[in-house]
Design an enzyme around this catalytic site. Structure first.
Site, PDB file in Angstrom:
ATOM      1  N   SER A  40       9.139  -9.785  -5.316  1.00 15.68           N
ATOM      2  CA  SER A  40       8.558 -10.202  -4.035  1.00 15.68           C
ATOM      3  C   SER A  40       9.266  -9.396  -2.949  1.00 15.68           C
ATOM      4  O   SER A  40      10.229  -9.820  -2.340  1.00 15.68           O
ATOM      5  CB  SER A  40       8.666 -11.707  -3.837  1.00 15.68           C
ATOM      6  OG  SER A  40       9.917 -12.112  -3.371  1.00 15.68           O
ATOM      7  N   HIS A 152       7.452 -16.136  -8.287  1.00 15.96           N
ATOM      8  CA  HIS A 152       8.337 -16.154  -9.450  1.00 15.96           C
ATOM      9  C   HIS A 152       7.898 -17.173 -10.499  1.00 15.96           C
ATOM     10  O   HIS A 152       8.584 -17.392 -11.480  1.00 15.96           O
ATOM     11  CB  HIS A 152       9.784 -16.423  -9.027  1.00 15.96           C
ATOM     12  CG  HIS A 152      10.418 -15.255  -8.317  1.00 15.96           C
ATOM     13  ND1 HIS A 152      11.689 -15.291  -7.824  1.00 15.96           N
ATOM     14  CD2 HIS A 152       9.944 -14.019  -8.031  1.00 15.96           C
ATOM     15  CE1 HIS A 152      11.980 -14.119  -7.254  1.00 15.96           C
ATOM     16  NE2 HIS A 152      10.927 -13.337  -7.353  1.00 15.96           N
ATOM     17  N   GLU A 161      12.112 -20.314  -4.178  1.00 17.93           N
ATOM     18  CA  GLU A 161      13.405 -20.656  -4.779  1.00 17.93           C
ATOM     19  C   GLU A 161      13.994 -21.927  -4.184  1.00 17.93           C
ATOM     20  O   GLU A 161      14.074 -22.070  -2.969  1.00 17.93           O
ATOM     21  CB  GLU A 161      14.415 -19.516  -4.556  1.00 17.93           C
ATOM     22  CG  GLU A 161      13.957 -18.213  -5.170  1.00 17.93           C
ATOM     23  CD  GLU A 161      14.820 -17.019  -4.751  1.00 17.93           C
ATOM     24  OE1 GLU A 161      15.970 -17.226  -4.299  1.00 17.93           O
ATOM     25  OE2 GLU A 161      14.334 -15.890  -4.874  1.00 17.93           O
ATOM     26  N   GLU A 202      14.413 -15.666 -12.846  1.00 19.30           N
ATOM     27  CA  GLU A 202      15.796 -15.810 -12.389  1.00 19.30           C
ATOM     28  C   GLU A 202      16.506 -16.973 -13.080  1.00 19.30           C
ATOM     29  O   GLU A 202      17.572 -17.414 -12.653  1.00 19.30           O
ATOM     30  CB  GLU A 202      15.824 -15.989 -10.864  1.00 19.30           C
ATOM     31  CG  GLU A 202      15.258 -14.772 -10.150  1.00 19.30           C
ATOM     32  CD  GLU A 202      15.425 -14.810  -8.635  1.00 19.30           C
ATOM     33  OE1 GLU A 202      15.886 -15.839  -8.099  1.00 19.30           O
ATOM     34  OE2 GLU A 202      15.096 -13.801  -7.990  1.00 19.30           O
ATOM     35  N   ASP A 239      14.513 -20.601  -0.485  1.00 20.88           N
ATOM     36  CA  ASP A 239      13.885 -19.336  -0.087  1.00 20.88           C
ATOM     37  C   ASP A 239      12.384 -19.552  -0.189  1.00 20.88           C
ATOM     38  O   ASP A 239      11.839 -19.611  -1.289  1.00 20.88           O
ATOM     39  CB  ASP A 239      14.329 -18.183  -1.005  1.00 20.88           C
ATOM     40  CG  ASP A 239      13.662 -16.865  -0.618  1.00 20.88           C
ATOM     41  OD1 ASP A 239      12.954 -16.832   0.411  1.00 20.88           O
ATOM     42  OD2 ASP A 239      13.851 -15.870  -1.348  1.00 20.88           O
ATOM     43  N   GLU A 285      15.838 -19.445   3.707  1.00 22.69           N
ATOM     44  CA  GLU A 285      15.513 -18.020   3.751  1.00 22.69           C
ATOM     45  C   GLU A 285      14.001 -17.810   3.884  1.00 22.69           C
ATOM     46  O   GLU A 285      13.224 -18.547   3.286  1.00 22.69           O
ATOM     47  CB  GLU A 285      16.015 -17.397   2.445  1.00 22.69           C
ATOM     48  CG  GLU A 285      15.763 -15.914   2.265  1.00 22.69           C
ATOM     49  CD  GLU A 285      16.253 -15.457   0.892  1.00 22.69           C
ATOM     50  OE1 GLU A 285      17.185 -16.089   0.330  1.00 22.69           O
ATOM     51  OE2 GLU A 285      15.704 -14.487   0.354  1.00 22.69           O
ATOM     52  N   ASP A 312      15.113 -12.154   4.833  1.00 23.50           N
ATOM     53  CA  ASP A 312      15.147 -11.238   3.681  1.00 23.50           C
ATOM     54  C   ASP A 312      14.077 -10.162   3.894  1.00 23.50           C
ATOM     55  O   ASP A 312      14.366  -9.053   4.347  1.00 23.50           O
ATOM     56  CB  ASP A 312      14.919 -12.049   2.396  1.00 23.50           C
ATOM     57  CG  ASP A 312      14.729 -11.190   1.154  1.00 23.50           C
ATOM     58  OD1 ASP A 312      14.989  -9.978   1.215  1.00 23.50           O
ATOM     59  OD2 ASP A 312      14.319 -11.739   0.102  1.00 23.50           O
ATOM     60  N   LYS A 337      20.597  -7.017   0.020  1.00 27.16           N
ATOM     61  CA  LYS A 337      20.259  -6.504  -1.308  1.00 27.16           C
ATOM     62  C   LYS A 337      20.472  -5.003  -1.285  1.00 27.16           C
ATOM     63  O   LYS A 337      19.803  -4.291  -0.518  1.00 27.16           O
ATOM     64  CB  LYS A 337      18.798  -6.806  -1.631  1.00 27.16           C
ATOM     65  CG  LYS A 337      18.459  -8.281  -1.841  1.00 27.16           C
ATOM     66  CD  LYS A 337      16.948  -8.479  -1.815  1.00 27.16           C
ATOM     67  CE  LYS A 337      16.531  -9.845  -2.329  1.00 27.16           C
ATOM     68  NZ  LYS A 337      15.109 -10.127  -1.992  1.00 27.16           N
ATOM     69  N   HIS A 365      21.155 -10.827  -5.720  1.00 31.92           N
ATOM     70  CA  HIS A 365      20.599 -10.080  -6.860  1.00 31.92           C
ATOM     71  C   HIS A 365      19.129  -9.783  -6.597  1.00 31.92           C
ATOM     72  O   HIS A 365      18.611 -10.113  -5.532  1.00 31.92           O
ATOM     73  CB  HIS A 365      20.746 -10.929  -8.131  1.00 31.92           C
ATOM     74  CG  HIS A 365      19.888 -12.167  -8.102  1.00 31.92           C
ATOM     75  ND1 HIS A 365      19.491 -12.850  -9.210  1.00 31.92           N
ATOM     76  CD2 HIS A 365      19.330 -12.835  -7.040  1.00 31.92           C
ATOM     77  CE1 HIS A 365      18.745 -13.875  -8.872  1.00 31.92           C
ATOM     78  NE2 HIS A 365      18.623 -13.899  -7.561  1.00 31.92           N
ATOM     79  N   LYS A 388      23.651 -15.276  -4.118  1.00 33.40           N
ATOM     80  CA  LYS A 388      22.690 -15.850  -5.064  1.00 33.40           C
ATOM     81  C   LYS A 388      22.479 -14.866  -6.194  1.00 33.40           C
ATOM     82  O   LYS A 388      22.276 -13.672  -5.967  1.00 33.40           O
ATOM     83  CB  LYS A 388      21.383 -16.272  -4.389  1.00 33.40           C
ATOM     84  CG  LYS A 388      20.548 -15.196  -3.719  1.00 33.40           C
ATOM     85  CD  LYS A 388      19.187 -15.792  -3.296  1.00 33.40           C
ATOM     86  CE  LYS A 388      18.237 -14.722  -2.812  1.00 33.40           C
ATOM     87  NZ  LYS A 388      16.880 -15.229  -2.522  1.00 33.40           N
TER      88      LYS A 388
HETATM   89  P1  PGA Z   1      12.754 -10.373  -5.529  1.00 41.12           P
HETATM   90  O1  PGA Z   1      12.917 -11.798  -4.867  1.00 41.12           O
HETATM   91  O2  PGA Z   1      14.042  -9.915  -6.084  1.00 41.12           O
HETATM   92  O3  PGA Z   1      11.684 -10.599  -6.542  1.00 41.12           O
HETATM   93  O4  PGA Z   1      12.260  -9.478  -4.408  1.00 41.12           O
HETATM   94  C1  PGA Z   1      14.107 -12.346  -4.424  1.00 41.12           C
HETATM   95  C2  PGA Z   1      14.022 -12.887  -3.027  1.00 41.12           C
HETATM   96  O5  PGA Z   1      12.919 -12.970  -2.432  1.00 41.12           O
HETATM   97  O6  PGA Z   1      15.059 -13.219  -2.457  1.00 41.12           O
HETATM   98 ZN    ZN Z   2      13.969 -13.829  -0.511  1.00 31.73          ZN
END
Ligand code: PGA
Ligand code: ZN
Length: 420
Positions: A40, A152, A161, A202, A239, A285, A312, A337, A365, A388
């Site tokens: 995502s 997810h 999440e 995840e 999230d 988030e 994010d 990230k 991650h 996370k």
């Molecule tokens: P992604 O999602 O690693 O699939 O982009 C994680 C997030 O949105 O934080």
């Molecule tokens: Zn996110």
């Protein structure tokens, strides 16, 4: 001095190709690093170069591998591995594009990480100490994603999440135990209700709850049944990944999965307010989509003094967007990230920008991971306070937490642990 750089196409935790990079130094030091991959993703992330050919359903990374083996190796061989900034900026210049689309962020980041690992080894220091100095003693609070929805999972939960945050634990080791125990209780509860207990990318469960709220209630029940107090021992981080239920990334939302239906920015913010009154949420988030900058600011104005508001997809670890966010009070924290931006140096710069603005930053991650534990050392080095890395199962997730156990053990009574 770097004497060789090479790369290999390997598989990530979803079975898709990714890049592993090897660096050798003159003194014989060898190091390798593997890059993760998101599902995502934000629109403005650095480009993950994929071959677009028939093999691996267009997802091969042989081009990125070749960019490491040829252009990057030719340019960096002979450089000093401890000059991380110089190395990263040399690659940025070699690429020459805004989103690293020529060489691929997956090619560049792998080299950036492997160089840091090699430099740590040759400096005789653990990676967290090499990158963070002697003050790098804080172990991050593990925000563990135990229930999944959105992109997810294929269920009726819109938010991506639901994370357990052991912010009331005395140390990392205990925090990890709080969450792992609750994870197992949640599994029992799901089983008892005839809900699915298989896990998502995840490592979180993806039960077919009747609504977003039902998902939240399950988690609260699990915390209680595990013998912990919600809001004291264990809190919640969310999230929403609101991009995934916004239309055209504008400020109209459609909570399709749960059937809650269409919502305006205001309605979504009101709903969040109700949740914040009812549940012990400490971090939220992407509550709105990456196009909804005004909505984000409104959300932060309303709730920013109470909780961490994390961007994010809207900031993508990019100084350009974080700067705009700071100016507009869009949030009070940025998700970090490494592969959204593509080098260690730029990631550190983004973190510094957050720090200077009094913002928090949340190390993360990706949903596609490998057994590489670079992130754990990096989180300690950056004094992030929380990270996370997925749930309490799946090898590629647990590897990160196990590395943090190791670091905490190694630091002994110098190790710190606190939410803020
Ligand atoms: P992604 O999602 O690693 O699939 O982009 C994680 C997030 O949105 O934080
Ligand atoms: Zn996110």
């Amino acid at each position: 001095t770097i004497t060789s750089i090479s790369a290999l196409e390997i598989l990530d935790s979803r079975g898709n190709p990714t890049v592993r990079t090897y660096v050798t130094l003159e003194d014989g030091t060898k190091a390798s690093a593997s890059v993760p991959s998101g599902a995502s993703t934000g629109q403005h992330e650095a480009l993950e170069l994929r071959d677009g050919e028939k093999r691996y359903a267009h997802k091969g990374v042989e081009k990125a591998v070749s960019h490491v083996n040829v252009e990057i190796a030719e340019t960096l061989i002979g450089m000093n591995a401890v000059e991380q900034r110089n190395i990263d900026y040399t690659m940025i210049e070699l690429d020459g594009t805004e989103t690293k689309s020529k060489l691929g962020a997956n090619a560049i980041l792998g080299v950036s990480m492997a160089v840091a690992k090699a430099a740590a080894v040759t400096s005789n220091l653990p990676l967290y100490r090499y990158l963070g100095g002697s003050n790098a003693t804080r172990i991050p609070v593990p925000c563990m994603n135990i229930l999944n929805g959105g992109e997810h999972a294929d269920n009726s939960v819109d938010f991506q999440e639901f994370m357990l945050v052991p912010n009331g634990a005395p140390n990392f080791k205990e925090g990890l135990r709080y969450v792992a125990e609750t994870f197992h209780i949640l599994k029992k509860i799901l089983k008892g209700k005839g809900l699915a207990t298989s896990v998502g990318d995840e490592g979180g469960f993806a039960p077919n709850c009747s609504s977003n709220e039902a998902a939240m209630e399950l988690i609260i029940t699990a915390i209680n049944e595990a013998g912990y107090e919600p809001g004291k021992d264990l809190s919640i981080a969310i999230d929403s990944a609101a991009n995934s239920f916004s239309q055209n990334l504008d400020n109209k939302y459609d909570l399709l999965s749960s059937g809650a239906g269409k919502m305006t920015t205001e309605e979504l913010i009101d709903l969040s307010g109700k949740w914040l009154k009812k549940y012990p949420i400490v971090s939220w988030e992407d509550p709105l989509s990456e196009g909804d900058w005004d909505g984000f600011s409104e959300f932060t104005k309303k709730f920013g003094s109470q909780i961490e508001v994390v961007g994010d997809d809207i900031f993508v670890t990019n100084k350009k967007y974080i700067r705009k966010g700071i100016e507009n009070k869009t949030a009070n924290s940025a998700l970090i990230k490494l592969n959204q931006i593509g080098t260690i140096t730029e990631t550190i710069e983004a973190i510094k920008m957050c720090r200077e603005a009094g913002w928090r930053y949340f190390l993360s991650h990706r949903s596609g991971e490998t057994e590489d534990t670079f992130l754990s050392d990096f989180a300690v080095a950056m004094d992030g306070g929380h990270l996370k890395a997925g749930s309490a199962c799946r090898g590629e997730r647990v590897a990160k937490y196990n590395r943090l156990l190791e670091i905490e053990h190694e630091l002994g009574n110098r190790a710190e642990y606190r939410w803020k």
